[in-house]
Design an enzyme around this catalytic site. Structure first.
Site, PDB file in Angstrom:
ATOM      1  N   HIS A 145      -4.083   9.449   9.962  1.00  0.00           N
ATOM      2  CA  HIS A 145      -3.843   9.713   8.535  1.00  0.00           C
ATOM      3  C   HIS A 145      -4.470   8.580   7.734  1.00  0.00           C
ATOM      4  O   HIS A 145      -3.842   7.574   7.445  1.00  0.00           O
ATOM      5  CB  HIS A 145      -2.339   9.825   8.269  1.00  0.00           C
ATOM      6  N   HIS A 202      -7.334   8.235   4.474  1.00  0.00           N
ATOM      7  CA  HIS A 202      -8.284   8.779   3.506  1.00  0.00           C
ATOM      8  C   HIS A 202      -9.413   7.764   3.366  1.00  0.00           C
ATOM      9  O   HIS A 202      -9.169   6.631   2.920  1.00  0.00           O
ATOM     10  CB  HIS A 202      -7.603   8.991   2.156  1.00  0.00           C
ATOM     11  N   HIS A 237      -0.689  17.630   3.972  1.00  0.00           N
ATOM     12  CA  HIS A 237       0.349  16.747   3.465  1.00  0.00           C
ATOM     13  C   HIS A 237       1.513  17.633   2.998  1.00  0.00           C
ATOM     14  O   HIS A 237       1.294  18.587   2.234  1.00  0.00           O
ATOM     15  CB  HIS A 237      -0.141  15.960   2.253  1.00  0.00           C
ATOM     16  N   GLU A 250       6.058  14.664   1.364  1.00  0.00           N
ATOM     17  CA  GLU A 250       5.916  13.262   0.920  1.00  0.00           C
ATOM     18  C   GLU A 250       6.792  13.103  -0.321  1.00  0.00           C
ATOM     19  O   GLU A 250       7.789  12.396  -0.308  1.00  0.00           O
ATOM     20  CB  GLU A 250       4.447  12.951   0.633  1.00  0.00           C
ATOM     21  N   ASP A 288      -2.865   5.519   5.594  1.00  0.00           N
ATOM     22  CA  ASP A 288      -3.040   6.365   4.404  1.00  0.00           C
ATOM     23  C   ASP A 288      -4.197   5.881   3.526  1.00  0.00           C
ATOM     24  O   ASP A 288      -5.316   6.370   3.673  1.00  0.00           O
ATOM     25  CB  ASP A 288      -1.719   6.452   3.620  1.00  0.00           C
ATOM     26  N   ASP A 289      -3.918   4.947   2.627  1.00  0.00           N
ATOM     27  CA  ASP A 289      -4.940   4.404   1.711  1.00  0.00           C
ATOM     28  C   ASP A 289      -4.829   2.878   1.728  1.00  0.00           C
ATOM     29  O   ASP A 289      -4.297   2.275   0.798  1.00  0.00           O
ATOM     30  CB  ASP A 289      -4.699   4.934   0.294  1.00  0.00           C
TER      31      ASP A 289
END
Ligand code: HPA
Ligand code: ZN
Length: 328
Positions: A18, A20, A198, A201, A279-280
């Site tokens: 996961h 991005h 997703h 969340e 994630d980011d």
């Protein structure tokens, strides 16, 4: 204090499922690419950019994430971004990645789809050559945009499907339920693409159920709020669904207000195949090893629990990886 050291966690083979790519754009590279492409940023310094990374919910982050990615213009930019991420992942002991990209965030600015995907593939290939990191690429639809836009993106992607393994669903969750994309996920499935989304969340457990029933996902991104529904937890457990959990993201986007209240241990205790991911990372304060160490410290996770997490990551990958371990 427990005996789970950073060096030991680094040494464990792990997959990141996961991530991005656009969320791995560090402020330093943002400036570099802005200069290279003659783009004026609304920030004067790296410190000023980092100071803007204060979020109280997903949408706060997304606004700044879409602004940040506007410096990505050329095939070379996407290559450099991807390779920089793989350098970090390699330093953290990651052996395999299944990464997301958001083509609609680029094609809307006039960047050709082919430049985006080919630049990413260049970076992934270079990472495999230099570090031996294997990879899969997942195209995410932006759920705040229309079904029609997603279908157009799938059409544009068709000549590139040898480079793309799967389809995901990201961006603003509340008000954009999985059901909005039932038909486009069915079309992607008919093309042989793997499916993730997703869900849960910020969105309610019903969105997770929709992702399972309507989108027919094979892996669940986040899934935190599934824990509010015990029947849903049992369903996820019984089906062996992998959850890609992102602790520092959850903290920075206020999905949890304190990492000590994070549901990761409860997920493991419920028999869910939870994994740890970043994630980011450029926006949320850490790459995958930082995520492991933060959640180990907050929940006092044991070596056995960490091994479970890393093995879940290898087993949860779409690629077939060797998840056997004699380190326990
Ligand atoms: N959630 C939803 N969409 C996203 C995220 C996220 O954490 N990161 C990038 N797009
Ligand atoms: Zn995400």
């Amino acid at each position: 204090m427990n005996d789970v050291t950073r060096d030991w966690v680094r040494s464990l083979p792990k997959a990141e499922l996961h991530l991005h790519l656009e969320g791995s754009l560090e402020p330093e590279m943002m400036f570099e690419l802005a200069a290279r492409n003659g783009i004026q940023l609304p920030f004067r310094s790296v410190a000023e950019i980092r100071a803007a990374y204060e979020f109280s919910k997903l949408d706060d982050f997304l606004a700044i994430y879409y602004q940040g990615m506007s410096v990505l213009r050329t095939r070379r930019d996407f290559r450099d971004l991807t390779f920089a991420y793989l350098q970090r992942a390699h330093a953290d002991g990651v052996v395999h990645v299944e990464v997301f990209f958001d083509p609609q965030g680029h094609t809307v600015r006039g960047v050709p789809f082919a430049d985006v995907v080919d630049g990413i593939v260049d970076g992934l290939a270079e990472g495999e050559r230099q570090f031996g990191i294997t990879h899969r690429l997942i195209l995410c639809f932006l759920r705040h945009l229309s079904e029609e836009d997603a279908f157009a993106t799938l059409e544009t992607a068709k000549p590139h499907l040898s480079k793309i393994s799967g389809i995901g669903l990201d961006s603003s969750e509340l008000g954009h339920p999985p059901s909005k994309f039932t038909r486009v996920f069915a079309a992607a499935r008919a093309l042989g693409l793997r499916l993730v989304a997703h869900a849960g969340e910020e969105g309610p457990p019903e969105y997770v159920t929709e992702a399972l029933d309507l989108l027919r996902i094979e892996r669940l991104d986040h899934g935190n709020r599934a824990l509010e529904d015990s029947a849903l937890v049992e369903r996820l457990r019984a089906s062996g669904m992998t959850l890609t959990v992102c602790p520092l993201s959850n903290l920075r986007l206020c999905v949890v207000d304190d990492l000590r209240k994070h549901p990761l241990r409860r997920m493991l205790q419920s028999g869910l195949n939870a994994t740890v991911n970043s994630d980011d990372p450029a926006y949320f304060g850490g790459y995958v090893l930082d995520n492991y160490m933060a959640i180990v410290a907050a929940l006092d996770l044991s070596r056995a629990e960490v091994l479970q997490l890393t093995e879940n990551s290898l087993r949860g990958a779409f690629a077939t990886l060797d998840a056997t371990s004699d380190l326990r």
